[in-house]
Design a protein around this motif. Structure first.
Motif, PDB file in Angstrom:
ATOM      1  N   LEU A 131       0.827  -1.161   0.026  1.00  0.00           N
ATOM      2  CA  LEU A 131      -0.179   0.039  -0.076  1.00  0.00           C
ATOM      3  C   LEU A 131       0.935   1.216  -0.105  1.00  0.00           C
ATOM      4  O   LEU A 131       1.760   1.352   0.888  1.00  0.00           O
ATOM      5  N   LEU A 132       0.488   1.933  -1.162  1.00  0.00           N
ATOM      6  CA  LEU A 132       1.447   3.287  -1.116  1.00  0.00           C
ATOM      7  C   LEU A 132       0.561   4.512  -0.801  1.00  0.00           C
ATOM      8  O   LEU A 132      -0.389   4.754  -1.536  1.00  0.00           O
ATOM      9  N   SER A 133       1.062   5.423  -0.300  1.00  0.00           N
ATOM     10  CA  SER A 133       0.497   6.635  -0.009  1.00  0.00           C
ATOM     11  C   SER A 133       1.466   7.702   0.343  1.00  0.00           C
ATOM     12  O   SER A 133       2.269   7.601   1.237  1.00  0.00           O
ATOM     13  N   GLY A 134       1.311   8.999  -0.045  1.00  0.00           N
ATOM     14  CA  GLY A 134       2.049  10.149   0.348  1.00  0.00           C
ATOM     15  C   GLY A 134       1.413  11.048   1.336  1.00  0.00           C
ATOM     16  O   GLY A 134       1.986  11.993   1.837  1.00  0.00           O
ATOM     17  N   THR A 135       0.235  10.396   2.090  1.00  0.00           N
ATOM     18  CA  THR A 135      -0.659  11.273   2.897  1.00  0.00           C
ATOM     19  C   THR A 135      -0.422  10.799   4.117  1.00  0.00           C
ATOM     20  O   THR A 135      -0.799   9.619   4.396  1.00  0.00           O
ATOM     21  N   MET A 158       4.827   0.259   8.332  1.00  0.00           N
ATOM     22  CA  MET A 158       4.892   1.599   7.604  1.00  0.00           C
ATOM     23  C   MET A 158       6.565   1.872   7.306  1.00  0.00           C
ATOM     24  O   MET A 158       7.436   1.824   8.470  1.00  0.00           O
ATOM     25  N   ILE A 159       6.800   2.421   6.172  1.00  0.00           N
ATOM     26  CA  ILE A 159       8.045   2.991   6.006  1.00  0.00           C
ATOM     27  C   ILE A 159       7.886   4.539   5.746  1.00  0.00           C
ATOM     28  O   ILE A 159       6.831   4.626   4.672  1.00  0.00           O
ATOM     29  N   ARG A 160       8.299   5.332   6.251  1.00  0.00           N
ATOM     30  CA  ARG A 160       8.095   6.772   5.963  1.00  0.00           C
ATOM     31  C   ARG A 160       9.338   7.306   5.322  1.00  0.00           C
ATOM     32  O   ARG A 160      10.373   7.566   6.072  1.00  0.00           O
ATOM     33  N   ARG A 161       9.117   8.036   4.202  1.00  0.00           N
ATOM     34  CA  ARG A 161      10.250   8.716   3.755  1.00  0.00           C
ATOM     35  C   ARG A 161       9.850  10.049   3.354  1.00  0.00           C
ATOM     36  O   ARG A 161       8.853  10.461   3.031  1.00  0.00           O
ATOM     37  N   MET A 162      10.671  11.086   3.918  1.00  0.00           N
ATOM     38  CA  MET A 162      10.432  12.489   3.802  1.00  0.00           C
ATOM     39  C   MET A 162      11.063  13.014   2.537  1.00  0.00           C
ATOM     40  O   MET A 162      12.080  12.547   1.791  1.00  0.00           O
ATOM     41  N   ASP A 201      14.708  14.031   2.290  1.00  0.00           N
ATOM     42  CA  ASP A 201      15.579  13.212   2.376  1.00  0.00           C
ATOM     43  C   ASP A 201      15.822  12.317   0.865  1.00  0.00           C
ATOM     44  O   ASP A 201      16.739  11.867   0.698  1.00  0.00           O
ATOM     45  N   MET A 202      14.614  12.364   0.291  1.00  0.00           N
ATOM     46  CA  MET A 202      14.643  11.505  -1.081  1.00  0.00           C
ATOM     47  C   MET A 202      15.159  12.141  -2.348  1.00  0.00           C
ATOM     48  O   MET A 202      15.515  11.835  -3.295  1.00  0.00           O
ATOM     49  N   LEU A 203      14.907  13.515  -2.263  1.00  0.00           N
ATOM     50  CA  LEU A 203      14.937  14.588  -3.510  1.00  0.00           C
ATOM     51  C   LEU A 203      15.990  15.290  -3.360  1.00  0.00           C
ATOM     52  O   LEU A 203      16.146  16.581  -3.786  1.00  0.00           O
ATOM     53  N   LYS A 204      17.341  14.873  -2.912  1.00  0.00           N
ATOM     54  CA  LYS A 204      18.332  15.555  -2.713  1.00  0.00           C
ATOM     55  C   LYS A 204      19.138  16.312  -4.183  1.00  0.00           C
ATOM     56  O   LYS A 204      19.622  17.335  -4.171  1.00  0.00           O
ATOM     57  N   ASN A 205      18.765  15.305  -5.322  1.00  0.00           N
ATOM     58  CA  ASN A 205      19.547  15.982  -6.566  1.00  0.00           C
ATOM     59  C   ASN A 205      18.475  16.759  -7.359  1.00  0.00           C
ATOM     60  O   ASN A 205      18.884  17.279  -8.227  1.00  0.00           O
TER      61      ASN A 205
END
Length: 123
Positions: A49-53, A110-114, A117-121
């Motif tokens: 299950l994927l969600s950005g909310t 749950m794995i929570r990524r900010m 942290d993910m889009l440094k480039n």
């Protein structure tokens, strides 16, 4: 997907794995969407299950998603979940409950990524 499910094109047990994007849309167990999709998810061996909310502020809205994962044994009893984590208005029961729920979620499902942290480039 609900039209494919209603027509019988997609049936529980057809897939070993299901990936649901925007899974926060499964926030009410009584909606047609949730009623149609949950049996498919529960019939799979693996479910992602994927969600950005973020959803911890309204733990009742997490229940349908957690129930799809209940075949793994972590989230079996809705009444117990509601008693521990949900006030009568649907909000988090108390600060201690929120911390406990967050710990349970992050240690099991749950794995929570900010984004930072993910889009440094990216600009």
């Amino acid at each position: 997907a609900p039209n494919l499910i209603a027509s019988g094109v997609i049936q529980p047990g057809m897939f070993k794995c299901a990936i649901v994007d925007e899974s926060h849309m499964l926030k009410n167990k009584n909606t047609k969407r949730t009623k149609a999709i949950l049996p498919l998810l529960m019939a799979t061996t693996r479910c992602i299950l994927l969600s950005g909310t973020p959803a911890l502020s309204r733990p009742m809205e997490l229940w349908p998603q957690l129930s799809a994962l209940s075949q793994k044994g972590w989230w079996d009893d809705e009444a117990e979940y509601v008693r521990k984590y949900v006030r009568s208005d649907g909000e988090t029961a108390d600060g201690g409950s929120l911390a406990e729920l967050h710990t349970l979620l992050t240690s099991t499902v749950m794995i929570r990524r900010m984004k930072v942290d993910m889009l440094k480039n990216l600009p």
